[in-house]
Design an enzyme around this catalytic site. Structure first.
Site, short mmCIF file in Angstrom:
data_model
loop_
_atom_site.label_atom_id
_atom_site.label_comp_id
_atom_site.label_asym_id
_atom_site.label_seq_id
_atom_site.Cartn_x
_atom_site.Cartn_y
_atom_site.Cartn_z
N ARG A 199 0.83 -1.21 0.00
CA ARG A 199 0.00 0.00 0.00
C ARG A 199 0.86 1.25 0.00
O ARG A 199 2.04 1.17 0.34
CB ARG A 199 -0.85 0.02 1.29
CG ARG A 199 -1.76 -1.15 1.42
CD ARG A 199 -1.51 -1.89 2.76
NE ARG A 199 -2.14 -3.23 2.71
CZ ARG A 199 -3.41 -3.43 2.91
NH1 ARG A 199 -4.18 -2.42 3.22
NH2 ARG A 199 -3.93 -4.64 2.80
N ASP A 269 -3.37 3.78 3.86
CA ASP A 269 -3.07 2.36 4.13
C ASP A 269 -4.04 1.47 3.35
O ASP A 269 -3.86 0.25 3.32
CB ASP A 269 -3.15 2.05 5.63
CG ASP A 269 -4.44 2.52 6.27
OD1 ASP A 269 -4.72 3.73 6.19
OD2 ASP A 269 -5.18 1.70 6.81
N ASN A 270 -5.05 2.06 2.73
CA ASN A 270 -5.99 1.28 1.92
C ASN A 270 -5.83 1.58 0.43
O ASN A 270 -6.75 1.35 -0.35
CB ASN A 270 -7.43 1.58 2.35
CG ASN A 270 -7.73 1.02 3.74
OD1 ASN A 270 -7.07 0.11 4.20
ND2 ASN A 270 -8.73 1.58 4.40
N ASP A 279 -9.19 -3.61 0.35
CA ASP A 279 -9.80 -3.42 1.67
C ASP A 279 -11.25 -2.96 1.58
O ASP A 279 -11.58 -1.78 1.77
CB ASP A 279 -8.97 -2.44 2.52
CG ASP A 279 -7.74 -3.12 3.10
OD1 ASP A 279 -7.48 -4.28 2.72
OD2 ASP A 279 -7.04 -2.51 3.92
P1 AMP Z 1 -9.08 -0.80 8.03
O1 AMP Z 1 -9.81 0.44 8.38
O2 AMP Z 1 -9.94 -2.06 8.10
O3 AMP Z 1 -8.33 -0.71 6.75
O4 AMP Z 1 -8.00 -1.04 9.17
C1 AMP Z 1 -7.07 -0.09 9.60
C2 AMP Z 1 -6.06 -0.76 10.48
O5 AMP Z 1 -6.70 -1.41 11.57
C3 AMP Z 1 -5.23 -1.85 9.79
O6 AMP Z 1 -3.94 -1.82 10.34
C4 AMP Z 1 -5.96 -3.10 10.17
O7 AMP Z 1 -5.13 -4.23 10.10
C5 AMP Z 1 -6.39 -2.79 11.60
N1 AMP Z 1 -7.57 -3.56 12.02
C6 AMP Z 1 -8.84 -3.40 11.60
N2 AMP Z 1 -9.66 -4.30 12.18
C7 AMP Z 1 -8.88 -5.07 12.99
C8 AMP Z 1 -9.12 -6.18 13.86
N3 AMP Z 1 -10.33 -6.70 14.05
N4 AMP Z 1 -8.06 -6.70 14.51
C9 AMP Z 1 -6.82 -6.19 14.35
N5 AMP Z 1 -6.54 -5.17 13.57
C10 AMP Z 1 -7.55 -4.59 12.89
MG MG Z 2 -7.02 -1.50 5.67
#
Ligand code: AMP
Ligand code: MG
Length: 520
Positions: A199, A269-270, A279
């Site tokens: 990413r 990050d996405n 994502d």
């Molecule tokens: P996201 O908004 O889903 O792209 O996630 C943003 C960050 O939060 C990334 O580093 C993900 O790996 C982490 N993350 C989201 N959901 C979880 C979860 N249930 N457990 C661990 N890390 C999470």
């Molecule tokens: Mg993500």
């Protein structure tokens, strides 16, 4: 399972030397080795036949016990050493520092038919990057990611793919609307597949830490593996690499605009370095055409990631990537040129895209006005984007007054069609007829062309929710039905016509349908 495994990511990039799975900052390393969590009562819900084939697997393979064990994290795929990637990111416009794969575990790469695919389990347990969360995923969000990523591929939108959807058998606690009402939900794992899961934030991490050695190693790896046609990495190639990422990012977003897809969380990050949609969280599909719409309740105040702002955010994110790559390029001018080019290309490409949606092949200096007027008309009263453009293909250029009749199915509240609105539409149809006179194609030819860019079927928010509601009750049939439907989004499929319909009223303000959070 006989897979041709490669481990170039872990072999060629620096690994975190610490092996215990504790939450921490990880320096000078692109990834940490981790072990997926064992689960209790796993069950395979669906497999993508196309992805099986892409990986060189048979249907027979997918029915084996070891397949199920691998795709739920209960057995390490032979020849691989699972790992979580380290990355950072800007979230909602602010620097968030190290994030990393908090609940994604990569297995390794499969080399098949001259393509290299990375396999990744989403929801297979904790990693050093899980921060305060559990590393798990719930069935609801897994169904959404599984169906949508394959549907996007069939729509012709660059995207990561999905191989399988499985239940872990374990329960996961989630507070869906962050209102202090957590509940247990079924845990699930989606096996995602992509040439790479790198990413923008992967590069931002090392730049922010001024770890230029690791940054350079990672950029060189990325170019050698995924942009080798640019030549051996050097300053000039870094610039070209950035230009490529910029172009791919724009192309992907133009596709989103074309089909009415709203990502919902365009944090850096996405953002895939390959310009793939990645994502699938609180994403959504436009029903009423509305530049201001976002499905993400976490973003409801500022609507940073609303439909009409996606192209701007793509550019904003590229600025962050540019800053991260700057230490390797050390010249602002070529970077600025590329970023300016994004704006020029956006104007040009989005105009081309809208022309294609209207079935226009030639260009005319008044097209911008025609499109602007259409976008204004579409927002006069809630008008379904998908139905509008699909029905418009049936418009006949010698019958402008029938235009409104052809698209009337797209209006959510017909009683809102007041005289002034009807008049505006009729004016627009007259403009359209006039414009069509510059084209040499027949109505039938235009119809066929339009139906190749304006999908008949998209994964409307309520459709995914129906599959989720059934799945919660243990009925997984609708997942397969929607999967099948969305394989041919541009085909008529008259037997599945019931999915060619506006969002039902019950779904207007229902959680999961128009309101989604990041809780998944
Ligand atoms: P996201 O908004 O889903 O792209 O996630 C943003 C960050 O939060 C990334 O580093 C993900 O790996 C982490 N993350 C989201 N959901 C979880 C979860 N249930 N457990 C661990 N890390 C999470
Ligand atoms: Mg993500």
């Amino acid at each position: 399972m006989n897979l041709n495994i490669k481990n170039s990511f872990t072999n060629e990039l620096p690994a975190d030397p610490i092996l215990d799975n504790t939450r921490r900052q990880v320096y000078k390393s692109c990834f940490s080795f981790v072990t997926p969590k064992q689960t209790t009562n796993r069950e395979l819900l669906h497999v993508s036949p196309e992805m099986l084939e892409n990986l060189g697997l048979s249907e027979e393979d997918s029915k084996s016990k070891s397949f199920l064990k691998v795709v739920t994290g209960n057995q390490v795929l032979e020849g691989t050493k699972p790992y979580a990637m380290n990355y950072a990111g800007h979230q909602f416009g602010s620097w968030a520092g190290q994030l990393g794969d908090g609940r994604a575990i990569n297995l390794g790469e499969v080399d098949h038919n001259t393509k290299l695919w990375t396999l990744q389990l989403k929801g297979a347990g904790e990693t050093p990057y899980s921060r305060s969360a559990d590393g798990l995923a719930v069935l609801r969000s897994s169904i959404r990611e599984y169906l949508c990523s394959e549907a996007m591929h069939h729509l012709g939108v660059p995207t990561t793919r999905a191989l399988s959807l499985a239940l872990t058998g374990d329960q996961v606690l989630r507070d869906v609307m962050y209102d202090g009402n957590p509940a247990y939900e079924k845990g699930a794992v989606v096996t995602r597949v992509s040439p790479s899961f790198l990413r923008f934030g992967s590069y931002e991490l090392f730049a922010a830490r001024q770890d230029i050695d690791t940054l350079k190693t990672l950029v060189n790896f990325t170019i050698n593996r995924h942009f080798s046609y640019l030549g051996k990495p050097n300053k000039e190639v870094y610039i070209q690499f950035f230009a490529e990422v910029s172009q791919r990012t724009l192309d992907m977003i133009i596709h989103w605009q074309r089909v009415g897809f709203v990502h919902g969380v365009m944090n850096t990050d996405n953002m895939s370095i390959l310009g793939l949609t990645i994502d699938y969280g609180p994403y959504g599909w436009l029903e009423g055409f509305d530049f201001g719409w976002t499905p993400n309740t976490t973003d409801s105040k500022h609507k940073r990631y609303r439909y009409g702002n996606q192209p701007n955010i793509g550019l904003w994110n590229l600025y962050q990537l540019a800053n991260a790559l700057y230490p390797l390029i050390e010249e602002a001018e070529p970077i600025e040129t590329i970023l300016n080019q994004y704006k020029t290309d956006f104007d040009h490409k989005s105009l081309q895209m809208m022309r294609s949606k209207l079935g226009l092949q030639n260009s005319n200096e008044n097209d911008k006005m025609l499109i602007q007027d259409l976008e204004d008309a579409l927002q006069l009263t809630e008008t379904d984007m998908t139905i509008f453009f699909r029905n418009l293909a049936d418009f006949k250029k010698d019958q402008p007054l029938k235009g409104l009749k052809i698209i009337e199915e797209a209006f959510y509240v017909p009683s809102e069609l007041t005289e002034p609105i009807i008049k505006k539409w009729n004016t627009w149809f007259h403009q359209y007829v006039k414009r069509l006179q510059d084209e040499s194609v027949t109505d039938d030819q235009r119809n066929a062309k339009m139906n190749k860019v304006n999908p008949k079927y998209v994964l409307r928010n309520y459709m995914a929710q129906l599959a989720i509601d059934d799945a919660d009750k243990g009925d997984y049939g609708l997942i397969g039905e929607l999967f099948q439907l969305l394989k041919q989004p541009y085909e008529e499929q008259p037997e599945l016509q019931k999915w060619y319909a506006k969002r039902p009223e019950w779904a207007r303000n229902k959680v999961g349908c128009s309101m989604l959070s990041c809780s998944s």
